[in-house]
Design an enzyme around this catalytic site. Structure first.
Site, PDB file in Angstrom:
ATOM      1  CB  SER A 122     -12.022  42.537  25.153  1.00 31.07           C
ATOM      2  OG  SER A 122     -12.857  42.234  24.052  1.00 31.07           O
ATOM      3  CE  LYS A 174     -16.737  47.508  -2.409  1.00 33.54           C
ATOM      4  NZ  LYS A 174     -15.665  46.666  -1.875  1.00 33.54           N
TER       5      LYS A 174
END
Length: 300
Positions: A122, A174
């Site tokens: 990764s 948000k």
């Protein structure tokens, strides 16, 4: 018979001694300045040529030490080439990218060979794409190309213990990803778009660094882990071998007859208790945990 007149050193021994010290300091300073390498490098011309080694180990959470060490090697004319030894399962997206760019800039001026240890997956593979050549052990675990976002959710637990939650926000996204409320389809789509953007950045890095086409990469870029042998067959590494193999490959790139002495870094701070807890409990480093919020984006 006329006695010999005393010379200056005899008449003024203290002053003469001070003048000698000043002259010696000036001579030393001038010689040191003349021997310094240009471009701000403080290594003298007679310094022995070496190979640099950058060690990337463990969870990738903070790029500063690796990036700073890469910068020092890049600007040290006695370093003729660099081995990047990677033994990491990956980590934070931004930290992986910063290490990649630091090593990429280094590779623009000096030969860089990647040496994969037990695991270089990764984010570890993301960094490896910056090198000129990649050497992996046949049993190295690499690949794991992808991005994941971890979003814990405690809403069910809160309902069981009778705790409610209220969030006032300036916009509907948000509070997206809050562990105290169920994710809406719109929020899921929003986060998925972020993940896919970072995933495509990962693919772009491999396309550029490995000179591969996207269609060659995508069948293996579903998060799967590959052995070094499998990665070689798929074109993700160049050579099978150990750390010494990487040194010999770097020697060839530098057009030398034999490997050079090594200058390794960055220096690792020893903290036995912290290392033991990290290893036994499989924990991310403490400073990394503090820097992350509840939304964790990982090349891991």
């Amino acid at each position: 018979m006329q006695a010999n007149k005393p010379n200056f050193s005899q008449k003024h021994p203290l002053l003469f001694g001070i003048m000698l010290i000043i002259a010696a300091v000036a001579l030393f300073a001038g010689a040191t300045a003349a021997l310094r390498v240009s471009k701000g490098n403080s290594m003298p011309y007679f310094t022995q040529d070496k190979f640099g080694v950058i060690n990337v180990e463990g969870f990738i959470g903070d790029s500063r030490k690796v990036s700073e060490w890469a910068y020092k090697l890049r600007n040290n004319d006695s370093i003729k080439g660099v081995i990047v030894r990677i033994n990491s399962p990956g980590g934070g997206v931004a930290a992986s990218q910063e290490m990649y760019y630091a090593i990429k800039r280094l590779a623009e001026v000096k030969p860089v060979v990647i040496s994969m240890g037990t695991v270089a997956a990764s984010g570890g593979y993301y960094i490896a794409a910056a090198g000129h050549k990649i050497v992996a052990n046949p049993a190295t675990l690499t690949g794991s190309i992808g991005v994941k976002m971890e979003l814990p959710n405690f809403k069910g637990l809160m309902q069981k213990i009778g705790v409610s939650y209220l969030s006032l926000t300036s916009g509907k996204l948000k509070a997206a990803g809050s562990p105290f409320q169920t994710m809406t389809p719109e929020e899921r789509e929003y986060f998925q778009a972020i993940i896919m953007d970072m995933y495509n950045q990962f693919i772009d890095v491999i396309v550029e660094g490995r000179h591969m086409k996207r269609e060659q990469i995508l069948p293996y870029a579903d998060g799967r882990v590959m052995t070094g042998q499998q990665a070689l067959a798929a074109g993700f590494v160049d050579i099978l071998g150990d750390r010494e193999t990487a040194y010999m490959e770097l020697t060839k790139l530098c057009k030398l007859d034999a490997p050079l002495p090594l200058e390794e870094g960055p220096k690792k701070e020893q903290n036995f208790l912290k290392d033991l807890l990290t290893s036994v409990l499989d924990l991310a480093p403490v400073n990394t945990v503090r820097e992350q919020n509840s939304i964790q984006l990982l090349y891991n």
